[in-house]
Motif scaffolding. Structure first.
Motif, PDB file in Angstrom:
ATOM      1  N   SER A  72       3.462  20.069   0.359  1.00 23.81           N
ATOM      2  CA  SER A  72       4.466  19.259  -0.317  1.00 23.81           C
ATOM      3  C   SER A  72       3.763  18.146  -1.063  1.00 23.81           C
ATOM      4  O   SER A  72       2.634  17.779  -0.740  1.00 23.81           O
ATOM      5  CB  SER A  72       5.474  18.682   0.679  1.00 23.81           C
ATOM      6  N   ILE A  73       4.430  17.638  -2.069  1.00 27.68           N
ATOM      7  CA  ILE A  73       3.885  16.552  -2.866  1.00 27.68           C
ATOM      8  C   ILE A  73       4.833  15.370  -2.736  1.00 27.68           C
ATOM      9  O   ILE A  73       6.041  15.509  -2.912  1.00 27.68           O
ATOM     10  CB  ILE A  73       3.741  16.965  -4.346  1.00 27.68           C
ATOM     11  N   ARG A  74       4.268  14.231  -2.418  1.00 32.38           N
ATOM     12  CA  ARG A  74       5.056  13.006  -2.321  1.00 32.38           C
ATOM     13  C   ARG A  74       4.465  11.994  -3.283  1.00 32.38           C
ATOM     14  O   ARG A  74       3.265  11.733  -3.242  1.00 32.38           O
ATOM     15  CB  ARG A  74       5.026  12.453  -0.906  1.00 32.38           C
ATOM     16  N   MET A  75       5.289  11.435  -4.124  1.00 34.11           N
ATOM     17  CA  MET A  75       4.854  10.382  -5.043  1.00 34.11           C
ATOM     18  C   MET A  75       5.284   9.058  -4.421  1.00 34.11           C
ATOM     19  O   MET A  75       6.463   8.857  -4.145  1.00 34.11           O
ATOM     20  CB  MET A  75       5.505  10.560  -6.415  1.00 34.11           C
ATOM     21  N   ILE A  76       4.323   8.185  -4.200  1.00 33.01           N
ATOM     22  CA  ILE A  76       4.608   6.913  -3.545  1.00 33.01           C
ATOM     23  C   ILE A  76       4.063   5.792  -4.415  1.00 33.01           C
ATOM     24  O   ILE A  76       2.890   5.809  -4.795  1.00 33.01           O
ATOM     25  CB  ILE A  76       3.943   6.860  -2.148  1.00 33.01           C
ATOM     26  N   ARG A  77       4.917   4.841  -4.706  1.00 31.94           N
ATOM     27  CA  ARG A  77       4.478   3.665  -5.454  1.00 31.94           C
ATOM     28  C   ARG A  77       3.906   2.679  -4.454  1.00 31.94           C
ATOM     29  O   ARG A  77       4.277   2.656  -3.297  1.00 31.94           O
ATOM     30  CB  ARG A  77       5.664   3.049  -6.193  1.00 31.94           C
ATOM     31  N   HIS A  78       3.013   1.830  -4.903  1.00 27.38           N
ATOM     32  CA  HIS A  78       2.384   0.855  -4.013  1.00 27.38           C
ATOM     33  C   HIS A  78       3.407  -0.127  -3.440  1.00 27.38           C
ATOM     34  O   HIS A  78       4.486  -0.323  -3.985  1.00 27.38           O
ATOM     35  CB  HIS A  78       1.290   0.090  -4.755  1.00 27.38           C
ATOM     36  N   SER A  79       3.043  -0.750  -2.343  1.00 29.52           N
ATOM     37  CA  SER A  79       3.862  -1.793  -1.734  1.00 29.52           C
ATOM     38  C   SER A  79       3.842  -3.026  -2.634  1.00 29.52           C
ATOM     39  O   SER A  79       3.100  -3.091  -3.609  1.00 29.52           O
ATOM     40  CB  SER A  79       3.298  -2.170  -0.360  1.00 29.52           C
TER      41      SER A  79
ATOM     42  N   PHE B 173      -4.802  13.135  -0.173  1.00 27.61           N
ATOM     43  CA  PHE B 173      -4.191  12.007  -0.879  1.00 27.61           C
ATOM     44  C   PHE B 173      -4.944  11.804  -2.183  1.00 27.61           C
ATOM     45  O   PHE B 173      -6.175  11.847  -2.210  1.00 27.61           O
ATOM     46  CB  PHE B 173      -4.314  10.713  -0.058  1.00 27.61           C
ATOM     47  N   VAL B 174      -4.209  11.585  -3.260  1.00 25.09           N
ATOM     48  CA  VAL B 174      -4.798  11.203  -4.536  1.00 25.09           C
ATOM     49  C   VAL B 174      -4.224   9.832  -4.858  1.00 25.09           C
ATOM     50  O   VAL B 174      -3.000   9.676  -4.956  1.00 25.09           O
ATOM     51  CB  VAL B 174      -4.455  12.211  -5.665  1.00 25.09           C
ATOM     52  N   VAL B 175      -5.099   8.842  -4.971  1.00 27.86           N
ATOM     53  CA  VAL B 175      -4.638   7.468  -5.191  1.00 27.86           C
ATOM     54  C   VAL B 175      -5.409   6.838  -6.342  1.00 27.86           C
ATOM     55  O   VAL B 175      -6.511   7.264  -6.682  1.00 27.86           O
ATOM     56  CB  VAL B 175      -4.801   6.598  -3.920  1.00 27.86           C
ATOM     57  N   SER B 176      -4.821   5.812  -6.906  1.00 23.76           N
ATOM     58  CA  SER B 176      -5.507   5.055  -7.955  1.00 23.76           C
ATOM     59  C   SER B 176      -6.515   4.122  -7.294  1.00 23.76           C
ATOM     60  O   SER B 176      -6.415   3.821  -6.106  1.00 23.76           O
ATOM     61  CB  SER B 176      -4.489   4.267  -8.786  1.00 23.76           C
ATOM     62  N   PRO B 177      -7.492   3.626  -8.052  1.00 26.37           N
ATOM     63  CA  PRO B 177      -8.479   2.721  -7.474  1.00 26.37           C
ATOM     64  C   PRO B 177      -7.979   1.283  -7.343  1.00 26.37           C
ATOM     65  O   PRO B 177      -8.726   0.418  -6.880  1.00 26.37           O
ATOM     66  CB  PRO B 177      -9.646   2.806  -8.470  1.00 26.37           C
ATOM     67  N   MET B 178      -6.733   1.032  -7.706  1.00 30.08           N
ATOM     68  CA  MET B 178      -6.198  -0.331  -7.625  1.00 30.08           C
ATOM     69  C   MET B 178      -6.100  -0.767  -6.161  1.00 30.08           C
ATOM     70  O   MET B 178      -5.691   0.013  -5.298  1.00 30.08           O
ATOM     71  CB  MET B 178      -4.828  -0.422  -8.299  1.00 30.08           C
ATOM     72  N   LYS B 179      -6.456  -2.006  -5.914  1.00 27.33           N
ATOM     73  CA  LYS B 179      -6.480  -2.535  -4.545  1.00 27.33           C
ATOM     74  C   LYS B 179      -5.129  -2.366  -3.850  1.00 27.33           C
ATOM     75  O   LYS B 179      -5.060  -1.976  -2.695  1.00 27.33           O
ATOM     76  CB  LYS B 179      -6.866  -4.013  -4.580  1.00 27.33           C
ATOM     77  N   ARG B 180      -4.035  -2.627  -4.563  1.00 26.13           N
ATOM     78  CA  ARG B 180      -2.704  -2.549  -3.931  1.00 26.13           C
ATOM     79  C   ARG B 180      -2.360  -1.123  -3.490  1.00 26.13           C
ATOM     80  O   ARG B 180      -1.699  -0.922  -2.486  1.00 26.13           O
ATOM     81  CB  ARG B 180      -1.638  -3.131  -4.845  1.00 26.13           C
ATOM     82  N   THR B 181      -2.842  -0.107  -4.224  1.00 22.43           N
ATOM     83  CA  THR B 181      -2.550   1.273  -3.817  1.00 22.43           C
ATOM     84  C   THR B 181      -3.389   1.665  -2.609  1.00 22.43           C
ATOM     85  O   THR B 181      -2.910   2.340  -1.701  1.00 22.43           O
ATOM     86  CB  THR B 181      -2.787   2.273  -4.961  1.00 22.43           C
ATOM     87  N   LEU B 182      -4.645   1.234  -2.607  1.00 20.95           N
ATOM     88  CA  LEU B 182      -5.519   1.544  -1.469  1.00 20.95           C
ATOM     89  C   LEU B 182      -5.015   0.866  -0.194  1.00 20.95           C
ATOM     90  O   LEU B 182      -4.991   1.472   0.881  1.00 20.95           O
ATOM     91  CB  LEU B 182      -6.953   1.123  -1.773  1.00 20.95           C
ATOM     92  N   LEU B 183      -4.582  -0.397  -0.324  1.00 22.34           N
ATOM     93  CA  LEU B 183      -4.071  -1.124   0.842  1.00 22.34           C
ATOM     94  C   LEU B 183      -2.718  -0.573   1.310  1.00 22.34           C
ATOM     95  O   LEU B 183      -2.382  -0.674   2.484  1.00 22.34           O
ATOM     96  CB  LEU B 183      -3.968  -2.619   0.534  1.00 22.34           C
ATOM     97  N   THR B 184      -1.962   0.020   0.396  1.00 25.74           N
ATOM     98  CA  THR B 184      -0.671   0.619   0.764  1.00 25.74           C
ATOM     99  C   THR B 184      -0.882   1.860   1.626  1.00 25.74           C
ATOM    100  O   THR B 184      -0.184   2.065   2.616  1.00 25.74           O
ATOM    101  CB  THR B 184       0.149   0.977  -0.496  1.00 25.74           C
TER     102      THR B 184
ATOM    103  N   ILE C 102      -9.925   9.262  -4.955  1.00 23.77           N
ATOM    104  CA  ILE C 102      -9.573   8.070  -5.734  1.00 23.77           C
ATOM    105  C   ILE C 102      -9.801   8.430  -7.193  1.00 23.77           C
ATOM    106  O   ILE C 102     -10.920   8.719  -7.605  1.00 23.77           O
ATOM    107  CB  ILE C 102     -10.427   6.859  -5.309  1.00 23.77           C
ATOM    108  N   ASN C 103      -8.711   8.448  -7.966  1.00 21.02           N
ATOM    109  CA  ASN C 103      -8.756   8.930  -9.340  1.00 21.02           C
ATOM    110  C   ASN C 103      -8.467   7.770 -10.295  1.00 21.02           C
ATOM    111  O   ASN C 103      -7.389   7.213 -10.295  1.00 21.02           O
ATOM    112  CB  ASN C 103      -7.730  10.041  -9.517  1.00 21.02           C
ATOM    113  N   GLY C 104      -9.451   7.443 -11.121  1.00 20.63           N
ATOM    114  CA  GLY C 104      -9.322   6.338 -12.075  1.00 20.63           C
ATOM    115  C   GLY C 104      -8.320   6.574 -13.186  1.00 20.63           C
ATOM    116  O   GLY C 104      -7.967   5.643 -13.901  1.00 20.63           O
ATOM    117  N   PHE C 105      -7.837   7.798 -13.342  1.00 26.09           N
ATOM    118  CA  PHE C 105      -6.822   8.057 -14.361  1.00 26.09           C
ATOM    119  C   PHE C 105      -5.434   7.602 -13.922  1.00 26.09           C
ATOM    120  O   PHE C 105      -4.515   7.548 -14.714  1.00 26.09           O
ATOM    121  CB  PHE C 105      -6.791   9.540 -14.739  1.00 26.09           C
ATOM    122  N   TYR C 106      -5.280   7.315 -12.617  1.00 25.69           N
ATOM    123  CA  TYR C 106      -4.001   6.847 -12.105  1.00 25.69           C
ATOM    124  C   TYR C 106      -4.021   5.331 -12.052  1.00 25.69           C
ATOM    125  O   TYR C 106      -4.745   4.736 -11.251  1.00 25.69           O
ATOM    126  CB  TYR C 106      -3.721   7.401 -10.709  1.00 25.69           C
ATOM    127  N   HIS C 107      -3.262   4.703 -12.914  1.00 26.55           N
ATOM    128  CA  HIS C 107      -3.150   3.239 -12.925  1.00 26.55           C
ATOM    129  C   HIS C 107      -1.911   2.854 -13.715  1.00 26.55           C
ATOM    130  O   HIS C 107      -1.296   3.679 -14.381  1.00 26.55           O
ATOM    131  CB  HIS C 107      -4.403   2.592 -13.511  1.00 26.55           C
TER     132      HIS C 107
END
Length: 149
Positions: A34-41, A111-122, A143-148
């Motif tokens: 399954s794929i879940r799209m989650i926005r950062h906290s 998990f595929v996440v952006s390198p932004m601190k808020r996404t990593l901490l989420t 960690i994919n730099g194209f996601y921001h």
């Protein structure tokens, strides 16, 4: 346009038979993808804007625009961490995701996440919970730099 002759049967491929509960076992769960799209906290910048609105009377006739701009410019970050509320949201997300992913997802969970601190901490509390007591790697993180934003 040609139509099928009367009394003819169109052949469709048979679907793959699903396993019955007897085939699977009473306590076994079918793993799925399954794929879940989650926005950062909530980020610290949200807290900065909230504080600025309160301090400089945003939304009122007494609004101090120059004070608001200076306050926000001095405190806003290009790569903010999480606010206190964002940390609570990240923990609640982990509390929700961990049992679902542990019991229903394929392994390792990817998990595929952006390198932004808020996404990593989420996602960090979720990763920590999934890896606790697991043999081997329970998670695979890209960690994919194209996601921001």
């Amino acid at each position: 346009m040609a139509s099928a002759p009367k009394n003819s049967t169109l052949k469709h491929p048979s679907p793959t038979p699903r396993k019955s509960s007897e085939d699977i076992g009473e306590k076994q769960v079918c793993r799925s993808i399954s794929i879940r799209m989650i926005r950062h906290s909530e980020s610290q910048n949200n807290q900065v804007y909230r504080d600025a609105r309160r301090i400089f009377k945003g939304g009122t006739p007494e609004f101090d625009l120059q004070g608001w701009i200076k306050y926000v410019d001095d405190r806003r970050s290009a790569d903010p961490g999480l606010s206190a509320m964002g940390e609570v949201q990240a923990e609640k997300l982990a509390g929700y995701l961990e049992p679902h992913l542990r019991n229903q997802a394929s392994s390792p969970v990817r998990f595929v996440v952006s390198p932004m601190k808020r996404t990593l901490l989420t996602i960090l509390p979720t990763l920590t919970r999934l890896n606790e007591g697991s043999e081997g790697e329970a998670c695979d993180v890209i960690i994919n730099g194209f996601y921001h934003e």
